[in-house]
Structures are given as structure tokens and as C-alpha cells.
Enzyme design. Structure first.
Site, short mmCIF file in Angstrom:
data_model
loop_
_atom_site.label_atom_id
_atom_site.label_comp_id
_atom_site.label_asym_id
_atom_site.label_seq_id
_atom_site.Cartn_x
_atom_site.Cartn_y
_atom_site.Cartn_z
N SER A 10 -20.01 3.87 -26.54
CA SER A 10 -19.55 2.90 -25.55
C SER A 10 -20.73 2.16 -24.92
O SER A 10 -21.87 2.60 -25.04
CB SER A 10 -18.72 3.62 -24.48
OG SER A 10 -19.43 4.74 -23.98
N GLU A 47 -22.03 -0.20 -21.41
CA GLU A 47 -21.74 -0.52 -20.00
C GLU A 47 -22.32 -1.88 -19.58
O GLU A 47 -23.44 -2.22 -19.94
CB GLU A 47 -22.36 0.59 -19.15
CG GLU A 47 -22.11 0.44 -17.65
CD GLU A 47 -22.56 1.67 -16.88
OE1 GLU A 47 -22.18 2.81 -17.25
OE2 GLU A 47 -23.32 1.50 -15.92
N ASP A 51 -22.53 4.88 -5.02
CA ASP A 51 -23.60 4.82 -4.04
C ASP A 51 -23.29 3.67 -3.13
O ASP A 51 -23.13 2.54 -3.59
CB ASP A 51 -24.96 4.58 -4.72
CG ASP A 51 -25.50 5.87 -5.30
OD1 ASP A 51 -25.28 6.93 -4.67
OD2 ASP A 51 -26.12 5.82 -6.37
N PHE A 86 -36.12 2.35 -10.61
CA PHE A 86 -34.73 2.77 -10.69
C PHE A 86 -34.63 4.29 -10.95
O PHE A 86 -33.81 4.98 -10.35
CB PHE A 86 -34.06 1.97 -11.83
CG PHE A 86 -32.57 2.09 -11.85
CD1 PHE A 86 -31.83 1.80 -10.72
CD2 PHE A 86 -31.91 2.47 -13.01
CE1 PHE A 86 -30.45 1.92 -10.74
CE2 PHE A 86 -30.53 2.60 -13.04
CZ PHE A 86 -29.80 2.32 -11.90
N HIS A 142 -23.38 6.63 -24.64
CA HIS A 142 -22.93 5.56 -23.75
C HIS A 142 -24.17 4.75 -23.36
O HIS A 142 -25.10 5.29 -22.75
CB HIS A 142 -22.28 6.17 -22.50
CG HIS A 142 -21.82 5.15 -21.48
ND1 HIS A 142 -20.64 4.46 -21.59
CD2 HIS A 142 -22.40 4.71 -20.33
CE1 HIS A 142 -20.49 3.64 -20.55
NE2 HIS A 142 -21.55 3.78 -19.77
P1 FAD Z 1 -19.93 13.17 -6.97
O1 FAD Z 1 -19.48 13.80 -8.23
O2 FAD Z 1 -18.97 12.98 -5.89
O3 FAD Z 1 -21.24 13.86 -6.53
C1 FAD Z 1 -22.14 13.26 -5.61
C2 FAD Z 1 -23.07 14.30 -4.99
O4 FAD Z 1 -22.37 15.08 -4.06
C3 FAD Z 1 -23.69 15.30 -5.96
O5 FAD Z 1 -24.96 15.66 -5.46
C4 FAD Z 1 -22.76 16.49 -5.90
O6 FAD Z 1 -23.45 17.69 -6.22
C5 FAD Z 1 -22.31 16.44 -4.45
N1 FAD Z 1 -20.91 16.83 -4.24
C6 FAD Z 1 -19.85 16.57 -5.04
N2 FAD Z 1 -18.70 17.00 -4.48
C7 FAD Z 1 -19.07 17.53 -3.29
C8 FAD Z 1 -18.34 18.15 -2.21
N3 FAD Z 1 -17.02 18.30 -2.28
N4 FAD Z 1 -19.05 18.58 -1.13
C9 FAD Z 1 -20.38 18.42 -1.04
N5 FAD Z 1 -21.12 17.85 -2.03
C10 FAD Z 1 -20.47 17.41 -3.14
N6 FAD Z 1 -22.64 3.85 -8.92
C11 FAD Z 1 -21.98 2.80 -8.44
O7 FAD Z 1 -22.12 2.47 -7.25
N7 FAD Z 1 -21.13 2.06 -9.24
C12 FAD Z 1 -20.92 2.38 -10.54
O8 FAD Z 1 -20.14 1.73 -11.22
C13 FAD Z 1 -21.61 3.52 -11.09
N8 FAD Z 1 -21.41 3.92 -12.36
C14 FAD Z 1 -22.02 5.07 -12.83
C15 FAD Z 1 -21.74 5.52 -14.12
C16 FAD Z 1 -22.33 6.67 -14.61
C17 FAD Z 1 -22.01 7.14 -15.99
C18 FAD Z 1 -23.24 7.40 -13.79
C19 FAD Z 1 -23.91 8.64 -14.31
C20 FAD Z 1 -23.51 6.97 -12.50
C21 FAD Z 1 -22.90 5.81 -12.00
N9 FAD Z 1 -23.12 5.35 -10.70
C22 FAD Z 1 -22.47 4.24 -10.22
C23 FAD Z 1 -24.01 6.09 -9.80
C24 FAD Z 1 -23.19 7.16 -9.03
O9 FAD Z 1 -22.21 6.52 -8.27
C25 FAD Z 1 -24.16 7.91 -8.13
O10 FAD Z 1 -24.94 8.77 -8.90
C26 FAD Z 1 -23.49 8.63 -6.97
O11 FAD Z 1 -24.53 9.01 -6.07
C27 FAD Z 1 -22.72 9.87 -7.34
O12 FAD Z 1 -21.54 9.58 -7.94
P2 FAD Z 1 -20.64 10.76 -8.59
O13 FAD Z 1 -19.37 10.17 -8.99
O14 FAD Z 1 -21.43 11.50 -9.59
O15 FAD Z 1 -20.46 11.66 -7.28
#
Ligand code: FAD
Length: 284
Positions: free
Chosen positions: A11, A13, A104, A211, A261
Site C-alpha cells: 500500500s 500513503e 498527533d 522528522f 506500506h
Molecule cells: P495510540 O495507539 O492511542 O497510542 C498513543 C500513545 O499512548 C502510545 O505511547 C501508547 O503507548 C499510549 N497509550 C495508548 N493507549 C493508552 C491508554 N489507554 N492510556 C495511556 N496511554 C495509552 N498522525 C496524524 O496526525 N495523522 C495521520 O494520518 C497519521 N497517520 C499515521 C499512520 C501510521 C501508519 C503511523 C504509524 C502513524 C501515523 N500518525 C498519524 C502518527 C500517529 O498519530 C502518532 O504516532 C500518534 O502519536 C499516536 O497515534 P496512535 O494511533 O498510535 O496512538
């Protein structure tokens, strides 16, 4: 690690451009990359809602042009109703896959904005849309920068899987061992979904280094030093980057990774070259 999937997923992005000119360029890039027949494209989403309309519009446009496209989605500052509206438009537009994230919050997003973890979004998606969407989530072979430890990060990753995620895409990395150890660790913790490596082509050392520092991806010391040496030699760096990333991908696929990806940065040349170097269209 043995091959996990008989059918691998490849895929690509994009991110939503900020200008009409950027979008016109991306239309061409999409057209070029669509010829590679990736399993899907994905389009990022600004967690502050900054690219909400841009993401939605691009996703629906490229879907209409025949590509499978997955919008990235997060709650960010967006209300549940707005998320539901987006989901309804995606369903109507024939979208079947979502990349569910915490996101983020961009600087300027406001201190009143609350993070909602990705597992909450996955749960919400399953509650509201059942099994309609294939849900991708993110994971971090080199550990998410906010995480207390590898163990807690993987525990939270598992919460996303338990909430209904179907597969995961990793943050990019340049050390294949980081991926293989991470996958083994996840398997030991009972996470069985495919974990697809995220691949970042190398085109510019300064941008990559800035980055990577932000998102917690390591540039191995030797690699950083090698890249710095290219200085103004853009073509030399590009050729070296292509060779290095092709070899990284080869190691990952040979080691059993269930696909790749590509973070395209809205450019076609590097992704298509790596894709062709690897003959990916024949490796599914
Ligand atoms: P989570 O899975 O929610 O985790 C975030 C952090 O919180 C981790 O440190 C985890 O250990 C911790 N955590 C998780 N659940 C809990 C809980 N219940 N209590 C306490 N701590 C917890 N960013 C964007 O803004 N837009 C995008 O489109 C985007 N696309 C991405 C695509 C990919 C494939 C990847 C790898 C990253 C992408 N990002 C994007 C970046 C991503 O949003 C950041 O890395 C963000 O900080 C974490 O997102 P997550 O969904 O992994 O978060």
C-alpha cells in the site's frame, strides 16, 4: 519468522496537499502509482481536524477513479457526530478500510483538546459500523515516543487489536531487526494480526533527521553519517537511499513480513522505483 500471509498487502500513503497546485501534482502522482496496482492507497488526517475536508475529498475522488483508498481517522478535536458524518460519506463512497489513530494534535491545536486513544476509536468504529470496515492501526517497533516502556506500548497495541483492529502498519524504521524482534514480542503477547512494515524512502537527510527525532524513529549512526556525506549531492543520496531501502524491503519480505506500506510523501519516483526493484506486483 515464517511468512504469515499467503497474500501480502502492498500500500501507499499520501497526505492532503494544502494548495490546489499541490493537489494537481498529487493527481498525477496518484495516476502514476495506481499503475502499480497497490492493494490500497491511504490518506492521512490532521488530528486537529485541519485536513478533515481535504482527506475526505481526496479519498472519495481517488475511489471514484477506481483505487481502493483508506482514510486515516482520529477523534482529535472532532466530535463523535462529525466522525459519524465522515463515516457515512465513506460508506456511501464505497470505502471499506479505515486507518484508526489517536493522531498527533498539531501545534496551535489548543490546550482544551483531549487526546482520545486509538483503541477508543476502534471500539467506537466497531460499535457504530460493525464489521463493515477493515480497521488498520499503527504500531511502533522502536516504541512510541510517549510510551513508558516497550511492554506498556505493546499492551496498548493489544487493546486496539482486542477492540477489533484487523491489521497494523508500523512507524518507519531502518533496522530490520527492530521489526523482527517487535513482531516476535507481539506474537508472545498474543497479538496475531498482520503487522505490515511502514517504509520511508530516503530523499533528504535534514528533513528525515528532523522528522525521525520527532516520531522516535532511529536513523542508525552509520547510516546518518553516510547520508551526511552526500552533502549537496542530491542524486547520489537518492541513488544510495533507493539501494538501501530496496535492500531493507527485501530483508523484510524474505523474513516473512506480510507486505509493505510506503510513506510516499506525495512523490511517485522513489516508491515506483523500489516497487519495481522488488517486482512487488508479482510478489502478492
Ligand atoms: P495510540 O495507539 O492511542 O497510542 C498513543 C500513545 O499512548 C502510545 O505511547 C501508547 O503507548 C499510549 N497509550 C495508548 N493507549 C493508552 C491508554 N489507554 N492510556 C495511556 N496511554 C495509552 N498522525 C496524524 O496526525 N495523522 C495521520 O494520518 C497519521 N497517520 C499515521 C499512520 C501510521 C501508519 C503511523 C504509524 C502513524 C501515523 N500518525 C498519524 C502518527 C500517529 O498519530 C502518532 O504516532 C500518534 O502519536 C499516536 O497515534 P496512535 O494511533 O498510535 O496512538
Amino acid at each position: 519468522m515464517a511468512a504469515e500471509n499467503s497474500s501480502r498487502s502492498f500500500s501507499i500513503e499520501f497526505y492532503p496537499p494544502r494548495t490546489a497546485e499541490g493537489e494537481a501534482k498529487l493527481d498525477v502522482v496518484h495516476e502514476e502509482l495506481a499503475r502499480l496496482q497497490p492493494d490500497f492507497f491511504s490518506v492521512t488526517y490532521g488530528a486537529g481536524g485541519s485536513t478533515r475536508a481535504g482527506t475526505q475529498q481526496l479519498v472519495l475522488k481517488y475511489r471514484q477513479q477506481g483505487s481502493d483508498v483508506a482514510p486515516h481517522l482520529s477523534f482529535g478535536g472532532t466530535s463523535e457526530d462529525e466522525v459519524l458524518e465522515l463515516l457515512a460519506s465513506y460508506k456511501e463512497g464505497g470505502i471499506r478500510r479505515i486507518v484508526a489513530l489517536r493522531g498527533d494534535i498539531p501545534s496551535g491545536g489548543g490546550s482544551s483538546m483531549q487526546y482520545r486513544y486509538a483503541n477508543e476509536l476502534v471500539k467506537f468504529l466497531r460499535e457504530k459500523t460493525g464489521d463493515y470496515f477493515h480497521i488498520e492501526v499503527a504500531c511502533y517497533p522502536e516504541v512510541h515516543p510517549d510510551a513508558r516502556s516497550l511492554r506498556s506500548d505493546v499492551d496498548f497495541f493489544k487493546q486496539k487489536v482486542d477492540a477489533g483492529a484487523n491489521s497494523a502498519i508500523t512507524q518507519y524504521f531502518y533496522n530490520p531487526d527492530a521489526y523482527f524482534y517487535f513482531v516476535d514480542y507481539c506474537r508472545d503477547k498474543g497479538i496475531t494480526i498482520p503487522i505490515v512494515p511502514g517504509i520511508m524512502p530516503i530523499t533528504n537527510y535534514e528533513n528525515l533527521s528532523r522528522f525521525s527525532a520527532k516520531c522516535g524513529a532511529e536513523i542508525p549512526l552509520w547510516l546518518g553519517k553516510r547520508l551526511i556525506e552526500f552533502g549537496e549531492d542530491v542524486d547520489g543520496l537518492r541513488d544510495f537511499g533507493l539501494e538501501f531501502v530496496t535492500s531493507l524491503c527485501e530483508k523484510l519480505l524474505d523474513g516473512g513480513a506480510p507486505g509493505l506500506h510506503f510513506y510516499s510523501m506525495n512523490l511517485s519516483k522513489n516508491v515506483s522505483q523500489i516497487w519495481n526493484n522488488l517486482s512487488l506486483s508479482q510478489r502478492k
